[in-house]
Design an enzyme around this catalytic site. Structure first.
Site, short mmCIF file in Angstrom:
data_model
loop_
_atom_site.label_atom_id
_atom_site.label_comp_id
_atom_site.label_asym_id
_atom_site.label_seq_id
_atom_site.Cartn_x
_atom_site.Cartn_y
_atom_site.Cartn_z
N CYS A 45 51.06 45.92 33.42
CA CYS A 45 51.96 45.13 33.06
C CYS A 45 51.32 43.62 32.74
O CYS A 45 50.62 43.17 33.97
CB CYS A 45 53.01 45.04 34.01
SG CYS A 45 54.33 43.57 33.64
N CYS A 48 52.76 41.09 35.83
CA CYS A 48 52.53 41.31 37.37
C CYS A 48 51.40 42.29 37.66
O CYS A 48 51.15 42.53 38.90
CB CYS A 48 53.69 41.84 37.96
SG CYS A 48 54.37 43.48 37.44
N CYS A 63 53.15 55.27 14.58
CA CYS A 63 54.36 54.01 14.24
C CYS A 63 53.80 52.70 14.53
O CYS A 63 54.37 51.64 14.38
CB CYS A 63 55.16 54.46 15.56
SG CYS A 63 54.56 54.08 17.33
N CYS A 94 59.31 47.04 33.33
CA CYS A 94 58.45 47.32 34.55
C CYS A 94 59.55 46.93 35.67
O CYS A 94 60.08 46.19 35.63
CB CYS A 94 57.52 45.94 34.53
SG CYS A 94 56.57 45.83 36.10
N CYS A 97 58.63 43.70 37.84
CA CYS A 97 58.88 42.45 37.56
C CYS A 97 60.05 42.12 36.38
O CYS A 97 60.19 41.10 35.89
CB CYS A 97 57.71 41.40 37.06
SG CYS A 97 57.23 42.07 35.46
N HIS A 100 60.20 43.31 29.74
CA HIS A 100 60.39 44.23 28.64
C HIS A 100 59.15 44.88 28.16
O HIS A 100 58.18 44.21 27.76
CB HIS A 100 61.11 43.66 27.74
CG HIS A 100 61.25 44.42 26.31
ND1 HIS A 100 62.33 45.55 26.23
CD2 HIS A 100 60.62 44.43 25.15
CE1 HIS A 100 62.17 46.04 25.00
NE2 HIS A 100 60.94 45.46 24.45
N HIS A 103 60.37 51.01 24.34
CA HIS A 103 61.24 52.02 24.37
C HIS A 103 60.67 53.33 24.53
O HIS A 103 59.50 53.55 24.21
CB HIS A 103 62.09 52.30 23.10
CG HIS A 103 63.02 50.61 23.20
ND1 HIS A 103 62.45 49.52 22.38
CD2 HIS A 103 64.32 50.50 23.20
CE1 HIS A 103 63.56 48.56 22.54
NE2 HIS A 103 64.48 48.85 23.06
N ASP A 107 60.51 62.21 21.05
CA ASP A 107 59.57 62.88 19.88
C ASP A 107 58.30 62.90 20.16
O ASP A 107 57.53 62.81 19.47
CB ASP A 107 60.05 62.13 18.82
CG ASP A 107 59.77 60.68 18.61
OD1 ASP A 107 59.32 60.25 19.69
OD2 ASP A 107 60.06 60.25 17.48
N ARG A 115 57.90 59.87 24.17
CA ARG A 115 57.12 58.70 23.34
C ARG A 115 57.33 57.61 24.03
O ARG A 115 58.34 57.13 23.43
CB ARG A 115 57.14 58.81 22.12
CG ARG A 115 56.19 57.64 21.38
CD ARG A 115 56.16 57.74 19.70
NE ARG A 115 57.71 58.00 19.08
CZ ARG A 115 58.41 57.06 18.64
NH1 ARG A 115 57.82 55.71 18.59
NH2 ARG A 115 59.62 57.34 18.08
N CYS A 117 57.04 54.14 23.54
CA CYS A 117 56.61 53.12 22.41
C CYS A 117 56.29 51.72 22.96
O CYS A 117 57.39 51.26 23.19
CB CYS A 117 57.39 53.31 21.27
SG CYS A 117 57.16 52.38 19.71
#
Length: 137
Positions: A45, A48, A63, A94, A97, A100, A103, A107, A115, A117
């Protein structure tokens, strides 16, 4: 849990890192520094430094974002139902902390079928000791 103020995060992170991790933005596909990164090591991350993914779980999902079949430790990732943008998805954050990350989708490759992503802007990378022997693709 790591708690910092918005001002502390703004001082620590680049603009895109802040927008992705603290405001749940998404970087454009094929633009992040790790989408086509194949060196052996650990992704952590950016906020943190909690270890999140090993390069051994990374795969090319086509992707435009780094994709992983599993986190290094399942406890490092928190999953949240995301109903923004007219979709139902599972957001990953995470645990340490609340950054974001991206997602998770169903698949991915076997055996997990998942997955993860993940935005490059949410990650830092530390090569393993044998990374010099790895081939960058």
């Amino acid at each position: 849990m790591t708690k910092k103020t918005d001002q502390e995060y703004k001082q620590q992170l680049s603009d895109i890192e802040y927008r992705v991790t603290r405001e749940a933005a998404t970087e454009r596909p094929f633009t992040g520094k790790y989408w086509d990164h194949w060196i052996d090591g650990r992704y952590s991350c950016v906020c943190c430094n909690t270890p999140l993914f090993r390069s051994t779980s990374k795969f090319d999902a086509g992707c435009g974002w780094p994709s992983y079949s599993s986190p290094e430790e399942s406890s490092a990732i928190t999953e949240i139902k995301d109903m923004t943008h007219g979709m139902i998805r599972t957001e990953v954050r995470c645990t340490e902390c609340d950054a974001h990350l991206g997602h998770v989708f169903e698949d991915g490759p076997h055996p997990s079928g998942l997955r993860y992503c993940i935005n490059s802007a949410s990650l830092s990378f530390e090569p393993s000791d044998n990374a010099a022997d790895s081939k960058a693709e």
